[in-house]
Write a protein that holds these residues in place. Structure first.
Motif, PDB file in Angstrom:
ATOM      1  N   ILE A   1       0.667  -1.588  -0.370  1.00  0.00           N
ATOM      2  CA  ILE A   1      -0.212  -0.053  -0.192  1.00  0.00           C
ATOM      3  C   ILE A   1       0.778   1.203   0.151  1.00  0.00           C
ATOM      4  CG2 ILE A   1      -1.806  -0.953   0.664  1.00  0.00           C
ATOM      5  CD1 ILE A   1      -1.314   0.093   3.760  1.00  0.00           C
ATOM      6  N   ARG A   2       2.053   1.120   0.207  1.00  0.00           N
ATOM      7  CA  ARG A   2       3.416   2.863   0.170  1.00  0.00           C
ATOM      8  C   ARG A   2       3.276   3.093  -1.535  1.00  0.00           C
ATOM      9  NH1 ARG A   2       6.606   0.037   2.289  1.00  0.00           N
ATOM     10  NH2 ARG A   2       8.175  -0.956   0.832  1.00  0.00           N
ATOM     11  N   GLY A   3       2.611   4.876  -0.914  1.00  0.00           N
ATOM     12  CA  GLY A   3       2.511   4.961  -1.860  1.00  0.00           C
ATOM     13  C   GLY A   3       0.573   5.517  -2.679  1.00  0.00           C
ATOM     14  N   ARG A   4       0.071   4.518  -2.223  1.00  0.00           N
ATOM     15  CA  ARG A   4      -0.646   4.662  -2.517  1.00  0.00           C
ATOM     16  C   ARG A   4      -2.300   5.113  -1.602  1.00  0.00           C
ATOM     17  NH1 ARG A   4      -3.514  -0.519  -4.876  1.00  0.00           N
ATOM     18  NH2 ARG A   4      -4.908   0.693  -5.594  1.00  0.00           N
ATOM     19  N   ILE A   5      -1.330   5.460  -0.215  1.00  0.00           N
ATOM     20  CA  ILE A   5      -3.008   5.528   0.864  1.00  0.00           C
ATOM     21  C   ILE A   5      -3.479   6.715   0.609  1.00  0.00           C
ATOM     22  CG2 ILE A   5      -3.393   6.542   3.113  1.00  0.00           C
ATOM     23  CD1 ILE A   5      -0.794   4.384   3.460  1.00  0.00           C
ATOM     24  N   PRO A   6      -3.253   8.635  -0.415  1.00  0.00           N
ATOM     25  CA  PRO A   6      -3.984   9.687  -0.455  1.00  0.00           C
ATOM     26  C   PRO A   6      -4.983   8.885  -1.989  1.00  0.00           C
ATOM     27  CG  PRO A   6      -1.337   9.723  -0.999  1.00  0.00           C
ATOM     28  CD  PRO A   6      -1.350   8.637  -0.617  1.00  0.00           C
ATOM     29  N   GLU A   7      -4.545   7.599  -2.244  1.00  0.00           N
ATOM     30  CA  GLU A   7      -5.922   7.279  -3.877  1.00  0.00           C
ATOM     31  C   GLU A   7      -6.505   6.482  -3.017  1.00  0.00           C
ATOM     32  OE1 GLU A   7      -6.539   3.455  -6.235  1.00  0.00           O
ATOM     33  OE2 GLU A   7      -4.239   4.216  -6.010  1.00  0.00           O
ATOM     34  N   LEU A   8      -6.343   5.593  -2.150  1.00  0.00           N
ATOM     35  CA  LEU A   8      -6.657   4.773  -1.166  1.00  0.00           C
ATOM     36  C   LEU A   8      -7.632   5.556  -0.477  1.00  0.00           C
ATOM     37  CD1 LEU A   8      -4.399   1.459  -0.256  1.00  0.00           C
ATOM     38  CD2 LEU A   8      -6.403   1.764  -2.027  1.00  0.00           C
ATOM     39  N   THR A   9      -7.543   6.582   0.154  1.00  0.00           N
ATOM     40  CA  THR A   9      -8.772   6.894   1.571  1.00  0.00           C
ATOM     41  C   THR A   9      -9.618   7.658   0.176  1.00  0.00           C
ATOM     42  OG1 THR A   9      -6.969   7.746   2.793  1.00  0.00           O
ATOM     43  CG2 THR A   9      -8.732   9.604   3.055  1.00  0.00           C
ATOM     44  N   ASP A  10      -9.471   8.475  -0.955  1.00  0.00           N
ATOM     45  CA  ASP A  10      -9.995   8.331  -1.754  1.00  0.00           C
ATOM     46  C   ASP A  10     -11.132   7.338  -2.179  1.00  0.00           C
ATOM     47  OD1 ASP A  10      -9.560  11.116  -2.100  1.00  0.00           O
ATOM     48  OD2 ASP A  10      -8.336  10.476  -3.600  1.00  0.00           O
ATOM     49  N   ARG A  11     -11.374   6.018  -1.809  1.00  0.00           N
ATOM     50  CA  ARG A  11     -11.859   5.654  -1.898  1.00  0.00           C
ATOM     51  C   ARG A  11     -11.967   4.335  -1.187  1.00  0.00           C
ATOM     52  NH1 ARG A  11      -8.120   1.659  -5.468  1.00  0.00           N
ATOM     53  NH2 ARG A  11      -9.795   0.581  -6.365  1.00  0.00           N
ATOM     54  N   TYR A  12     -12.466   5.556   0.248  1.00  0.00           N
ATOM     55  CA  TYR A  12     -13.238   5.327   1.695  1.00  0.00           C
ATOM     56  C   TYR A  12     -12.090   3.916   2.158  1.00  0.00           C
ATOM     57  CZ  TYR A  12     -17.788   6.889   0.063  1.00  0.00           C
ATOM     58  OH  TYR A  12     -18.383   7.911  -0.441  1.00  0.00           O
ATOM     59  N   MET A  13     -11.087   4.439   2.369  1.00  0.00           N
ATOM     60  CA  MET A  13      -9.436   3.613   3.157  1.00  0.00           C
ATOM     61  C   MET A  13      -9.935   4.186   4.132  1.00  0.00           C
ATOM     62  SD  MET A  13      -5.879   3.042   3.084  1.00  0.00           S
ATOM     63  CE  MET A  13      -4.975   1.804   3.538  1.00  0.00           C
ATOM     64  N   ASP A  14     -10.402   3.704   5.946  1.00  0.00           N
ATOM     65  CA  ASP A  14     -10.245   3.506   6.885  1.00  0.00           C
ATOM     66  C   ASP A  14      -8.932   3.896   7.564  1.00  0.00           C
ATOM     67  OD1 ASP A  14     -12.644   5.202   8.080  1.00  0.00           O
ATOM     68  OD2 ASP A  14     -13.020   3.707   9.303  1.00  0.00           O
ATOM     69  N   GLY A  15      -8.376   2.247   7.089  1.00  0.00           N
ATOM     70  CA  GLY A  15      -7.212   2.726   7.994  1.00  0.00           C
ATOM     71  C   GLY A  15      -6.585   1.249   7.342  1.00  0.00           C
ATOM     72  N   ALA A  16      -5.135   0.967   8.151  1.00  0.00           N
ATOM     73  CA  ALA A  16      -4.536  -0.565   7.932  1.00  0.00           C
ATOM     74  C   ALA A  16      -4.021  -1.064   9.067  1.00  0.00           C
ATOM     75  CB  ALA A  16      -3.833  -0.358   6.779  1.00  0.00           C
ATOM     76  N   ILE A  17      -4.117  -2.735   8.982  1.00  0.00           N
ATOM     77  CA  ILE A  17      -3.385  -3.190   9.471  1.00  0.00           C
ATOM     78  C   ILE A  17      -2.071  -3.816   8.919  1.00  0.00           C
ATOM     79  CG2 ILE A  17      -3.454  -5.334  12.254  1.00  0.00           C
ATOM     80  CD1 ILE A  17      -6.544  -5.150  11.439  1.00  0.00           C
ATOM     81  N   VAL A  18      -0.461  -3.476   9.593  1.00  0.00           N
ATOM     82  CA  VAL A  18       0.310  -3.645   9.112  1.00  0.00           C
ATOM     83  C   VAL A  18       1.580  -3.612  10.138  1.00  0.00           C
ATOM     84  CG1 VAL A  18       2.474  -2.410   8.030  1.00  0.00           C
ATOM     85  CG2 VAL A  18       0.755  -1.780   7.608  1.00  0.00           C
ATOM     86  N   GLY A  19       2.140  -5.443   9.298  1.00  0.00           N
ATOM     87  CA  GLY A  19       2.513  -6.362  10.044  1.00  0.00           C
ATOM     88  C   GLY A  19       4.224  -5.218  10.267  1.00  0.00           C
ATOM     89  N   ILE A  20       4.779  -4.748  11.554  1.00  0.00           N
ATOM     90  CA  ILE A  20       6.061  -4.667  11.954  1.00  0.00           C
ATOM     91  C   ILE A  20       6.639  -4.928  12.633  1.00  0.00           C
ATOM     92  CG2 ILE A  20       7.114  -2.388  13.347  1.00  0.00           C
ATOM     93  CD1 ILE A  20       4.033  -1.321  13.529  1.00  0.00           C
ATOM     94  N   GLU A  21       6.238  -6.242  13.226  1.00  0.00           N
ATOM     95  CA  GLU A  21       7.152  -6.831  13.215  1.00  0.00           C
ATOM     96  C   GLU A  21       8.261  -6.717  14.725  1.00  0.00           C
ATOM     97  OE1 GLU A  21       4.873  -8.447  13.598  1.00  0.00           O
ATOM     98  OE2 GLU A  21       3.835  -8.754  12.159  1.00  0.00           O
ATOM     99  N   SER A  22       9.651  -6.085  13.774  1.00  0.00           N
ATOM    100  CA  SER A  22      10.485  -5.429  14.473  1.00  0.00           C
ATOM    101  C   SER A  22      10.551  -4.446  13.670  1.00  0.00           C
ATOM    102  CB  SER A  22      11.562  -6.340  14.949  1.00  0.00           C
ATOM    103  OG  SER A  22      12.734  -6.357  15.353  1.00  0.00           O
TER     104      SER A  22
END
Length: 430
Positions: A256-277
């Protein structure tokens, strides 16, 4: 037609009285487990139905299901009919009670006792069941009950409740596909269900229509890694946007990196991302497909666009000292995440991580293999220190003040949007 009873583990096993920080939590409530070290009134909550059982019932409607029964309710149901088969869905930590449930079914004269879900990967479990179902169970169950193959798997509508400080909203759960074969060493899914099976869009539309009718606050997309199959994910996002349904997905940061402004326009509320360490060596050791810098950039991009940045983070890699982990948790706190699932590094049966660490695993009580107990010989901390560290980390990262501020901001944005939409509609009409 066969008489079949399917059940989860009973509530007595699902409510943990002594969770992180000494507080109780309900394992059926995802966010409550994430935030159980904070005071009860400040915990996040999101209830989730047993999605596996819901899929089975939707595709094999003549089976009976028990969702999170008490032990007595299970025994009563067991003796209320002459069952041809009882199926028990369980995880590694609920393996001991699943064995008790299987014994009770055998004593009740049930000839077929099936086991399903991740707990079936437990070594030696096969002697307690007549059949273990690995992966999705709709097809073998349909064949057993009706004596014919299942044409296709259909998606049920599955509702839960999301809440914080006494305010709650309905949420819907969605899979665009099930299964995963990425191969992170710590994850059981590629062992349990490596075959990725897409859900027909026709069934996705039906579930989303039900969620729109229920006026859900958002749809939680439960794929192991949404956007991994891009064309399918794009269709699902389009369908969500068409229905003006906000959504949150589990995904890999690089997808999703680099796409979040576009996905926000398509009703994205958020994301659960594996950071892990926060240490690239740890990330590489568990075969994550990204590096620390880029994952943090994705988290920041979510926050910069006003989205909920949620994460998962593993504490307790072998080379990390308590001081190292405390330093990393302080960094994690500075990220500004909406919420984070902090867990202890846990080698589950069947995974590559387990094969690498089997000689270190020293906890015989499977109920402790739940991500919140240290079950192996860590060279730099003991079990008690691990629990204390995790409790402190939960309180440090999952700050209720920050959560409240984010929810207040989201509410203001929603009201602003509603007013703007009404103004636009009025202008169109005039």
């Amino acid at each position: 037609m066969k008489k079949v009873l399917l059940t989860t583990a009973p509530m007595e096993a699902l409510v943990e009285p002594n969770g992180i920080g000494g507080n109780w939590y309900d394992r059926t409530d995802t966010y409550m487990a994430w935030t159980c070290a904070v005071d009860l009134e400040d915990r996040l909550s999101v209830t989730c139905p047993p999605t596996g059982l819901r899929f089975l019932k939707h595709n094999v409607p003549d089976v009976e299901i028990l969702e999170y029964p008490t032990w007595q309710e299970y025994l009563t149901a067991l003796n209320s009919e002459t069952w041809d088969m009882v199926g028990i869905s369980f995880y590694t930590w609920s393996t001991p009670v699943a064995i008790e449930m299987a014994e009770a079914a055998r004593e009740a004269g049930v000839p077929e006792i099936w086991g399903g879900n991740y707990g079936i990967l437990t070594p030696g479990i096969d002697r307690h069941f007549t059949r273990l179902v690995k992966g999705a169970g709709e097809s073998p169950l349909h064949q057993y009950v009706y004596g014919k193959p299942l044409e296709r798997v259909r998606h049920p509508a599955m509702l839960g409740q999301s809440g914080f400080r006494g305010i709650s909203s309905p949420v819907g759960y969605l899979y665009s596909k099930r299964g995963c074969n990425i191969g992170c060493t710590f994850c059981s899914t590629p062992i349990f269900n490596p075959k990725e099976e897409a859900i027909f869009m026709e069934d996705t539309y039906a579930a989303l229509d039900a969620y729109r009718d229920a006026k859900v606050a958002h749809v939680i997309i439960y794929d192991e890694s949404f956007f991994l199959t891009n064309h399918l994910a794009e269709q699902v996002v389009d369908a969500l946007a068409e229905r003006e349904l906000p959504w949150i997905c589990l995904t890999r940061a690089d997808l999703i990196r680099g796409r979040i402004p576009e996905l926000t326009d398509r009703y994205m509320d958020g994301a659960i991302v594996g950071i892990e360490s926060y240490r690239d060596k740890n990330v590489a050791d568990v075969k994550k497909r990204d590096d620390v810098y880029n994952v943090r950039q994705t988290v920041q991009e979510l926050i910069d666009n006003g989205r909920r940045a949620l994460g998962t983070f593993m504490v307790g890699f072998a080379e990390d000292s308590i001081e190292d982990m405390q330093f990393d948790i302080e960094q994690l706190n500075q990220e500004g995440l909406f919420a984070c699932q902090l867990t202890l590094l846990t080698p589950f049966h069947g995974t590559r991580l387990y094969r690498q660490m089997e000689h270190l695993v020293d906890e015989p009580d499977l109920s402790k293999h739940d991500l919140y107990n240290l079950v192996w010989k860590h060279p730099k901390m003991n079990r008690s220190e691990a629990r204390d560290l995790l409790a402190w980390a939960q309180r440090r990262v999952n700050d209720p003040t920050r959560i409240a501020a984010k929810l207040k901001q989201e509410m203001k944005e929603k009201v602003r949007k509603q007013l703007a939409d009404r103004h636009h509609d009025a202008q169109v009409r005039s």
